[in-house]
Design an enzyme around this catalytic site. Structure first.
Site, PDB file in Angstrom:
ATOM      1  N   ASP A  70       0.863  -1.182   0.000  1.00  0.00           N
ATOM      2  CA  ASP A  70       0.000   0.000   0.000  1.00  0.00           C
ATOM      3  C   ASP A  70       0.901   1.233   0.000  1.00  0.00           C
ATOM      4  O   ASP A  70       2.013   1.168  -0.512  1.00  0.00           O
ATOM      5  CB  ASP A  70      -0.954  -0.031   1.197  1.00  0.00           C
ATOM      6  CG  ASP A  70      -2.271   0.692   0.928  1.00  0.00           C
ATOM      7  OD1 ASP A  70      -2.230   1.810   0.394  1.00  0.00           O
ATOM      8  OD2 ASP A  70      -3.337   0.147   1.248  1.00  0.00           O
ATOM      9  N   HIS A  81       2.053   1.870  -3.238  1.00  0.00           N
ATOM     10  CA  HIS A  81       1.103   2.792  -3.860  1.00  0.00           C
ATOM     11  C   HIS A  81       1.580   4.228  -3.799  1.00  0.00           C
ATOM     12  O   HIS A  81       0.779   5.154  -3.884  1.00  0.00           O
ATOM     13  CB  HIS A  81      -0.273   2.655  -3.193  1.00  0.00           C
ATOM     14  CG  HIS A  81      -0.932   1.342  -3.451  1.00  0.00           C
ATOM     15  ND1 HIS A  81      -2.216   1.059  -3.037  1.00  0.00           N
ATOM     16  CD2 HIS A  81      -0.492   0.224  -4.079  1.00  0.00           C
ATOM     17  CE1 HIS A  81      -2.540  -0.175  -3.401  1.00  0.00           C
ATOM     18  NE2 HIS A  81      -1.497  -0.701  -4.025  1.00  0.00           N
TER      19      HIS A  81
END
Length: 522
Positions: free
Chosen positions: A330, A353
């Site tokens: 993430d 991310h």
């Protein structure tokens, strides 16, 4: 003539007698010197008495003042030399004068820890912490060449002494059996309400996250909304990463996944040198902290591990993150509401991310973020580069953000503002929004695989003062559809030619910008 000589002779005899008597008196004085001195002493005593009487009858205007003594004619007695004896040491320093030259070191092995990787060492860590709490600047030693199995634990203040060091050179592993976790916990290793805590060393914290990722279906985890913008060319959009084979180490794990290492309500916290890997959820989290320093730090988890943020910041200020490697599933760094004065530089991010501010304003909440600097970053094979994401219906503001000197390589969406963020299948349209202003992008270059710029701002509260300087992003054709830059309700300036051109940015300010209410200000 004869009479004259007789007279002279008589005179000489008298002189001799006088001289001889003087000599005898001197000898007698020496012989009875003690009595002579006493008589002198009596005269001195009489002199003192007269002087005292004289002083009492004179200067009547000084009545009531202390009477001055007339000095004695005696010489003062010599001061005797100090008696010989052992040299006295200086008094010990008072509390607060300084730290001890040799800090108290408390090894977890001395409190019963086995360090064999299979024995539960939780109680030994608790006992070591209880002892360290009592001593300022003490050191808890987790030695190298040992693996410590430790269950959920809280190292708590606020009554602990300051400046405790947690020296981690060995390895701490999380239990893989569901019985250790009950119905689920929000954190595994937690430090709360402490001052001056340092966690350092060359050791590793291993969350054994695979058993969590395998046990919980992906439907339990919210998807990153930017995934909706990614359309693979082979038509397989929507497929989730394959779930690995269930581990035999434990049963089904709780749906609530813990953060590996969390700090709450603490001041002047430092994390350096260590590695956190395979956390069930976030790896390192700071909540309500002031004065945070993270450097020479590593995160290591697979790129498809769900919701495994590298560093998560919330309600924290005066934060420095530098010289670290963050690989996760993430956001490499996630900056949430209540954060101000955050400085991030010289960080390698990927997979992951990217570095994100938000999502902010979820469930109609107020969010406040300000003074964020992200610079000198290298990103490789990440979903996003630098991103701001907010929910519809929120309030508050994001102000004063600087993204500069960002090198991207095979990044799907290098520059993103999304005020329609939604990690669900569908979200309700709402007019209120978190206000975004003063967002600067400078010297961002490299390759992208889907879209170079995505600015989706609120209809009712557009993004303002968005500046782009020296942006050079080139496509790298892979397995995704390619898109041109996208802008919606985004106002600002372009200070140099863009590659590719970002003609959708509206130069200037909105003509009918919504007047912010009290709830929009922070």
């Amino acid at each position: 003539m004869g009479g004259f000589c007789f007279k002279n002779l008589t005179f000489m005899i008298v002189i001799v007698l006088i001289v001889w008597c003087s000599h005898i008196e001197t000898c007698n004085a020496r012989r009875v010197g003690r009595h002579w001195r006493q008589s002198r002493g009596g005269a001195a005593s009489l002199f003192k008495k007269k002087g005292k009487k004289y002083g009492s009858n004179h200067h009547n205007s000084n009545a009531g003042k202390p009477k001055q003594k007339t000095p004695s004619p005696k010489a003062p007695a010599p001061v005797p030399p100090p008696a010989a004896g052992p040299k006295q040491s200086p008094p010990p320093p008072k509390k607060g004068d300084g730290k001890a030259a040799y800090p108290t070191v408390l090894s977890v092995l001395d409190f019963g820890a086995k360090g064999d990787g299979s024995t539960d060492d939780t109680k030994a860590f608790q006992a070591a912490w209880a002892a360290a709490c009592k001593v300022e600047a003490s050191v808890i030693d987790v030695p190298a060449k040992h693996v410590f199995l430790v269950g959920p634990i809280s190292f708590s203040g606020p009554y602990c002494q300051h400046d405790i060091v947690f020296q981690l050179d060995g390895k701490i592993v999380a239990p893989t059996g569901s019985s250790h976790w009950g119905s689920g916990l929000l954190q595994w290793l937690e430090f709360t309400k402490l001052v001056g805590l340092t966690i350092k060393g060359s050791g590793t914290i291993d969350g054994n996250g695979a058993v969590w990722w395998q046990s919980a279906p992906y439907d339990d985890d919210p998807l990153d909304d930017q995934a909706k913008l990614i359309f693979p060319s082979n038509g397989t959009f929507g497929q989730k990463p394959p779930i690995p084979v269930r581990s035999s180490l434990g049963g089904k794990m709780p749906s609530i996944k813990p953060t590996a290492l969390r700090f709450y309500g603490s001041f002047n916290v430092t994390v350096t040198g260590i590695t956190i890997q395979n956390s069930p959820q976030c790896h390192l989290k700071f909540d309500n902290c002031v004065g945070v320093s993270v450097y020479n730090f590593s995160v290591s988890s697979p790129g498809d591990s769900p919701n495994t943020d590298g560093i998560h910041l919330q309600n924290s200020k005066d934060v420095l993150i530098r010289s670290s490697n963050l690989a996760c599933g993430d956001d490499c760094v996630s900056i949430q509401t209540g954060c101000t004065n955050v400085y991030i530089h010289n960080v390698n991010c990927g997979p992951g991310h990217g570095i994100s501010i938000g999502g902010l304003g979820k469930d109609n909440t107020k969010a406040c973020v300000s003074n964020i600097t992200v610079r000198d970053i290298v990103m490789h094979n990440t979903m996003n580069g630098v991103r701001i994401k907010t929910w519809q219906g929120g309030s508050g503001s994001v102000q004063g953000v600087q993204f500069s000197n960002i090198q991207v390589s095979e990044v799907q969406l290098p520059i993103v503002i999304d005020q329609y963020y939604c990690d669900k299948t569908k979200c309700k349209n709402q007019t209120s929004a978190v206000a975004l202003s003063g967002i600067n992008y400078e010297n961002i270059r490299g390759t992208y695989t889907i879209k170079p710029v995505h600015f989706a701002c609120s209809d009712s509260l557009p993004c303002t003062d968005v500046t782009l300087t020296n942006i050079q992003l080139k496509p790298q054709q892979e397995q995704y559809h390619m898109y041109d830059p996208f802008c919606w309700q985004t106002f600002g300036k372009l200070y140099s030619p863009m590659i590719p051109p970002v003609g959708c940015l509206i130069v200037g300010k909105p003509s009918s910008n919504k007047i912010q209410g009290d709830s929009d200000f922070c």
